[in-house]
Design a protein around this motif. Structure first.
Motif, PDB file in Angstrom:
ATOM      1  N   ASN A   2       0.915  -1.445  -0.029  1.00 57.60           N
ATOM      2  CA  ASN A   2      -0.080  -0.110  -0.010  1.00 57.60           C
ATOM      3  C   ASN A   2       1.065   1.304   0.045  1.00 57.60           C
ATOM      4  N   ILE A   3       0.776   2.192  -1.064  1.00 56.19           N
ATOM      5  CA  ILE A   3       1.654   3.013  -1.102  1.00 56.19           C
ATOM      6  C   ILE A   3       1.008   4.381  -0.795  1.00 56.19           C
ATOM      7  N   THR A   4       1.012   4.930   0.167  1.00 57.79           N
ATOM      8  CA  THR A   4       0.247   6.334   0.352  1.00 57.79           C
ATOM      9  C   THR A   4       0.784   7.570  -0.361  1.00 57.79           C
ATOM     10  N   VAL A   5       0.265   8.149  -1.317  1.00 57.73           N
ATOM     11  CA  VAL A   5       0.721   9.261  -1.985  1.00 57.73           C
ATOM     12  C   VAL A   5       0.119  10.696  -1.331  1.00 57.73           C
ATOM     13  N   ILE A  28       2.362   2.634 -10.165  1.00 52.88           N
ATOM     14  CA  ILE A  28       1.658   1.684  -8.938  1.00 52.88           C
ATOM     15  C   ILE A  28       0.619   0.815  -9.579  1.00 52.88           C
ATOM     16  N   HIS A  33       0.560  -2.906  -6.858  1.00 56.13           N
ATOM     17  CA  HIS A  33       0.507  -2.120  -5.713  1.00 56.13           C
ATOM     18  C   HIS A  33      -0.928  -1.292  -5.529  1.00 56.13           C
ATOM     19  N   GLY A  97      -0.902   2.788   5.095  1.00 54.37           N
ATOM     20  CA  GLY A  97       0.298   2.755   4.237  1.00 54.37           C
ATOM     21  C   GLY A  97       1.472   2.015   4.577  1.00 54.37           C
ATOM     22  N   ALA A  99       4.405   2.267   2.805  1.00 56.94           N
ATOM     23  CA  ALA A  99       5.302   3.346   1.979  1.00 56.94           C
ATOM     24  C   ALA A  99       4.587   4.399   1.882  1.00 56.94           C
ATOM     25  N   ILE A 101       4.985   8.525   0.123  1.00 58.93           N
ATOM     26  CA  ILE A 101       5.523   9.633  -0.902  1.00 58.93           C
ATOM     27  C   ILE A 101       4.890  10.897  -0.919  1.00 58.93           C
ATOM     28  N   THR A 172      11.556   3.709  -7.110  1.00 55.14           N
ATOM     29  CA  THR A 172      11.375   2.350  -7.262  1.00 55.14           C
ATOM     30  C   THR A 172      12.736   1.767  -6.560  1.00 55.14           C
ATOM     31  N   LEU A 175      11.857   1.675  -2.821  1.00 53.37           N
ATOM     32  CA  LEU A 175      10.748   0.972  -2.653  1.00 53.37           C
ATOM     33  C   LEU A 175      11.003  -0.610  -2.543  1.00 53.37           C
TER      34      LEU A 175
END
Length: 178
Positions: A2-5, A28, A33, A97, A99, A101, A172, A175
């Protein structure tokens, strides 16, 4: 993952922003992801979500009730979580999240990533914290963090989890090490 932006609902006036945000969203989505973001359909937020969806990704928006009442939410998301306010939104986005960004954005973006930076530096959050330094956007913040160390108000060890990336390739790489 899960990538929180964190990013703004404004489009900005630099065409490189839209291109980079669509590239990030597509990456993503295409890499399996899940995107977690602020839930808006407008500006950079909307472009990020739509590009992730178009690439086959899963997208969770976290939108405070007052924005939903203004009908600013993206209606095509995989999931929309409505919170009572911005504080609850920040908490939920961190909770979801793996990760984090910070894309170039405004004061809201800065506030949201500052909380993540603090949690990472205090050891309360073990996750990548990346400032997307597109075209030097976060150079001044990087200098401020260095000044904190220089003045003895922080340490390199406390800031080691806060990373800067100039492009998607650098993101990337960070990550993939997580």
């Amino acid at each position: 993952m899960n990538i929180t932006v964190y990013l703004g609902a404004n489009a900005g006036n630099d065409p490189a922003l839209a291109e980079a945000v669509r590239e990030l969203g597509s990456w993503i989505g295409a890499n399996g992801h899940r995107l977690v973001y602020g839930g808006s359909r407008s500006g950079l937020m909307g472009q990020l979500a739509q590009s992730a969806l178009d690439a086959g990704g899963t997208v969770t928006g976290v939108e405070p009730q007052f924005f939903v009442q203004q009908e600013l939410q993206h209606d095509g998301l995989t999931e929309l979580i409505v919170t009572k306010d911005m504080t609850e939104r920040k908490t939920k986005m961190i909770e979801l999240g793996d990760a984090f960004i910070a894309f170039p954005g405004g004061t809201g973006t800065l506030e949201e990533i500052a909380e993540v930076m603090s949690k990472v530096s205090l050891g309360q959050l073990d996750a990548p914290c990346i400032l997307y330094d597109l075209n030097g956007y976060y150079d001044s913040l990087k200098a401020l963090l260095d000044k904190m160390i220089e003045k003895g108000l922080s340490t390199p060890q406390r800031q080691q989890g806060i990373q800067f990336a100039a492009n998607l390739e650098e993101i990337t790489t960070i990550l993939n090490k997580a």
